[in-house]
Design a protein around this motif. Structure first.
Motif, PDB file in Angstrom:
ATOM      1  N   LEU A  50      -3.286   6.410  -2.075  1.00  5.90           N
ATOM      2  CA  LEU A  50      -3.958   5.340  -1.470  1.00  5.90           C
ATOM      3  C   LEU A  50      -5.224   4.772  -1.437  1.00  5.90           C
ATOM      4  O   LEU A  50      -5.356   3.647  -1.475  1.00  5.90           O
ATOM      5  N   GLN A  99       0.806  -1.193  -0.073  1.00  4.30           N
ATOM      6  CA  GLN A  99      -0.074   0.021  -0.055  1.00  4.30           C
ATOM      7  C   GLN A  99       0.850   1.230   0.131  1.00  4.30           C
ATOM      8  O   GLN A  99       1.766   1.212   0.566  1.00  4.30           O
ATOM      9  N   PRO A 100       0.573   2.226  -0.514  1.00  5.67           N
ATOM     10  CA  PRO A 100      -0.313   2.426  -1.744  1.00  5.67           C
ATOM     11  C   PRO A 100       0.014   1.747  -2.918  1.00  5.67           C
ATOM     12  O   PRO A 100       1.237   1.851  -3.304  1.00  5.67           O
ATOM     13  N   SER A 103       2.005   8.710  -5.191  1.00  2.00           N
ATOM     14  CA  SER A 103       1.279   7.753  -4.690  1.00  2.00           C
ATOM     15  C   SER A 103      -0.056   7.868  -4.367  1.00  2.00           C
ATOM     16  O   SER A 103      -0.184   9.278  -3.850  1.00  2.00           O
TER      17      SER A 103
END
Length: 137
Positions: A82, A71-72, A80
């Motif tokens: 999420l 994640q992300p 990035s």
């Protein structure tokens, strides 16, 4: 002497196939339940290092999408996201900013498949056909 009715003789002359049909039905059900089902799959020709030529990235304007293992999962040009909804909004705005840009998808080989499938579905919804998938040589 024995006598028989004509109705009884007609009934006795025909074969009763009900037990035979029952046995065939039971064998058919048994075979259907024990048969191995073939998994449906789509053939994908993935080039290998030995027998294919990999093209280098062009210097044209492009939008790079990264699919990561942790994640992300999603990133656009190094940023990035999420949540996939945030990624989708950023991706659409990046495409509106440069509509002729090529989309380059780079997924980590250990990344889960679902984030990649989400990205491919998003590109299909946006009717994007100018796409490259980055492969490690």
């Amino acid at each position: 002497m024995m006598g028989c009715d004509t109705n009884d003789s007609v009934a006795l002359s025909g074969l009763d196939l009900t037990p035979l049909i029952d046995i065939i039905f039971i064998v058919l059900v048994f075979l259907l339940l024990t048969a191995n089902t073939q998994l449906l799959s789509l053939p994908v020709d993935v080039p290998t290092e030995a027998d294919s030529s990999l093209n280098a990235l062009s210097q044209d304007k492009h939008v790079a999408i990264n699919i990561m293992t942790d994640q992300p999962h999603w990133a656009i040009d190094g940023v990035s996201y999420l949540k996939f909804d945030d990624f989708e909004v950023a991706f659409i705005s990046a495409l509106k900013a440069s509509p002729k840009a090529k989309v380059i998808v780079a997924a980590d080989k250990a990344a889960p498949v679902q984030p990649l499938m989400n990205v491919l579905a998003l590109m299909q919804r946006q009717q994007i056909s100018n796409t490259q998938i980055l492969m490690e040589p």
